[in-house]
Design a protein around this motif. Structure first.
Motif, PDB file in Angstrom:
ATOM      1  N   THR A 149       1.392-114.084   7.320  1.00  0.00           N
ATOM      2  CA  THR A 149       1.896-113.104   6.350  1.00  0.00           C
ATOM      3  C   THR A 149       1.891-113.711   4.951  1.00  0.00           C
ATOM      4  O   THR A 149       2.384-114.824   4.761  1.00  0.00           O
ATOM      5  N   PHE A 150       1.281-113.004   3.996  1.00  0.00           N
ATOM      6  CA  PHE A 150       1.379-113.403   2.581  1.00  0.00           C
ATOM      7  C   PHE A 150       0.910-112.252   1.708  1.00  0.00           C
ATOM      8  O   PHE A 150       0.344-111.274   2.217  1.00  0.00           O
ATOM      9  N   GLU A 151       1.140-112.368   0.416  1.00  0.00           N
ATOM     10  CA  GLU A 151       0.704-111.333  -0.535  1.00  0.00           C
ATOM     11  C   GLU A 151       0.019-111.988  -1.721  1.00  0.00           C
ATOM     12  O   GLU A 151       0.328-113.146  -2.038  1.00  0.00           O
ATOM     13  N   MET A 170       3.583-122.418   7.944  1.00  0.00           N
ATOM     14  CA  MET A 170       4.727-123.325   8.076  1.00  0.00           C
ATOM     15  C   MET A 170       5.690-123.142   6.909  1.00  0.00           C
ATOM     16  O   MET A 170       6.897-123.240   7.057  1.00  0.00           O
ATOM     17  N   GLU A 171       5.095-122.913   5.724  1.00  0.00           N
ATOM     18  CA  GLU A 171       5.939-122.800   4.534  1.00  0.00           C
ATOM     19  C   GLU A 171       5.150-122.088   3.453  1.00  0.00           C
ATOM     20  O   GLU A 171       3.926-122.198   3.408  1.00  0.00           O
ATOM     21  N   GLN A 172       5.817-121.354   2.598  1.00  0.00           N
ATOM     22  CA  GLN A 172       5.146-120.796   1.422  1.00  0.00           C
ATOM     23  C   GLN A 172       6.126-120.646   0.274  1.00  0.00           C
ATOM     24  O   GLN A 172       7.338-120.536   0.480  1.00  0.00           O
ATOM     25  N   GLY A 173       5.573-120.701  -0.947  1.00  0.00           N
ATOM     26  CA  GLY A 173       6.422-120.572  -2.128  1.00  0.00           C
ATOM     27  C   GLY A 173       5.653-120.983  -3.369  1.00  0.00           C
ATOM     28  O   GLY A 173       4.484-121.372  -3.292  1.00  0.00           O
ATOM     29  N   PRO A 174       6.328-120.926  -4.544  1.00  0.00           N
ATOM     30  CA  PRO A 174       5.667-121.354  -5.779  1.00  0.00           C
ATOM     31  C   PRO A 174       5.302-122.843  -5.686  1.00  0.00           C
ATOM     32  O   PRO A 174       6.056-123.641  -5.101  1.00  0.00           O
ATOM     33  N   VAL A 175       4.142-123.197  -6.251  1.00  0.00           N
ATOM     34  CA  VAL A 175       3.654-124.585  -6.148  1.00  0.00           C
ATOM     35  C   VAL A 175       4.701-125.579  -6.658  1.00  0.00           C
ATOM     36  O   VAL A 175       4.954-126.605  -6.012  1.00  0.00           O
ATOM     37  N   ASP A 176       5.355-125.269  -7.787  1.00  0.00           N
ATOM     38  CA  ASP A 176       6.349-126.203  -8.340  1.00  0.00           C
ATOM     39  C   ASP A 176       7.453-126.482  -7.327  1.00  0.00           C
ATOM     40  O   ASP A 176       7.855-127.626  -7.124  1.00  0.00           O
TER      41      ASP A 176
END
Ligand code: SF4
Length: 346
Positions: A31-33, A252-258
């Motif tokens: 799942t992602f957008e 496993m994980e997702q989010g802003p690169v920073d």
């Protein structure tokens, strides 16, 4: 903050390969957008399902692979009767891979920059002819206009002597120039989403830096969204704003690169980050590696797919139950029992 509707929305995507030996669940609930103008990085070791995810979006998975479930929603733009642009959501999993609609989206609205540009061009036609043909396929222009547009594209991607290079065959170009030509080909229809599949794997480090800079510039000029697929978190840091970390067909994980680089939550992301060479490393210092090896696709472990290699695995839990992808903090999502108890429904 204004809400920007996603250009592409992938929900619980599953793509399996049915082989005589068993079923390979290459993508098992991803799942992602991606929003307009956003650069999303998908990172993971080979076999994690990142390239199959890309092929599922483009509907080019080779048999015996097929999409087994989930959604791929694309925001398609069409010209209305009065000339204004209206957008509608199209469910790509419902389109036949070779249907007229899917072929118009693939290449016209979503374009691919493949890993190996040598195999992307036919060796018996000039690169110019192939780009001109692609332009004429998706746009209503004659050959003379298409050639002029192809020369402009070659200029945009920094191709030296663009008129001359247009009449060259792919095998007459260096690796770096071939990579520029394939980027020009991908841009020829002014796509709203570019999928770059390990575009710097086959080139040297100097060319890699040039290609990454070029993609950043083109993205800023054209406001196209990019999905950047790579095994290299160092590359992600240079190009992407948002990152999805995959392992054995799962996120496993997702989010802003920073956030992910400064405060990785998942033990797999933490291990990947430790294995990037740092300027502070001393000469000949061995880089930390991730213990164990990636399980064979027919032998996926029960529970959390990372548990056989995870130093923090909780016995009786991580080897029995599969953690769901859940929000942790304000902007990250992770699938790990160290942060929540939610598991994937059986
Ligand atoms: Fe490690 Fe358990 Fe988290 Fe999986 S769920 S990453 S095994 S701690």
């Amino acid at each position: 903050m204004t809400h920007v509707e996603p250009l592409l929305s992938v929900r619980d995507l599953k793509a399996y390969f049915h082989l005589d030996e068993g079923v390979v669940k290459a993508v098992d609930g991803v799942t992602f957008e991606v929003r307009p103008g956003e650069v999303l990085g998908i990172v993971g070791e080979s076999g994690c399902g990142k390239s199959v995810t890309m092929k599922a979006i483009l509907r080019i998975i080779d048999p015996p692979g097929r999409i087994e479930g989930g959604e791929i929603r694309w925001r398609h733009e069409v010209q209305s009767g009065n000339g204004s642009i209206v957008s509608e959501n199209i469910e790509l999993t419902q389109l036949a891979p070779n249907s007229k609609e899917m072929r118009a989206i693939r290449g016209g609205e979503i374009a691919l920059i493949p890993q190996e540009p040598m195999s992307a061009f036919s060796p018996v036609h000039t690169v110019g002819n192939q780009i001109i043909e692609a332009i004429m396929l998706h746009r209503k222009v004659d050959k003379r206009e298409a050639r002029r547009m192809a020369i402009d594209l070659f200029r945009d991607v920094g191709m030296p002597m663009p008129e001359r290079r247009l009449d060259a065959y792919s095998w007459q170009l260096s690796g770096g120039l071939r990579q520029r030509a394939i980027i020009a080909m991908a841009l020829s229809c002014n796509p709203r989403l570019l999928i770059a599949d390990e575009p710097t794997t086959a080139v040297d480090v100097t060319t890699q830096a040039q290609v990454l800079r070029l993609l950043r510039e083109l993205q800023a000029q054209r406001n196209a969204a990019i999905i950047f697929i790579t095994h290299d978190l160092g590359v992600i840091a240079q190009v992407a704003r948002y990152v999805v970390v995959m392992y054995l067909g799962l996120v496993m994980e997702q989010g802003p690169v920073d956030d992910i680089f400064h405060a990785p939550k998942h033990p797999y992301t933490q291990a990947l980050l430790r294995s990037i060479p740092s300027m502070a490393s001393t000469p000949r210092e061995a880089l930390p590696t991730i213990s164990g090896s990636i399980p064979h696709p027919f032998n996926k472990p029960r529970g959390c797919p990372f548990h056989p290699r995870c130093p923090q695995a909780i016995p009786g839990k991580c080897d029995q139950h599969q953690p769901a992808l859940q929000p942790v903090g304000e902007r990250q999502l992770t699938s790990c029992f160290l942060y929540h108890d939610r598991e994937v429904a059986a």
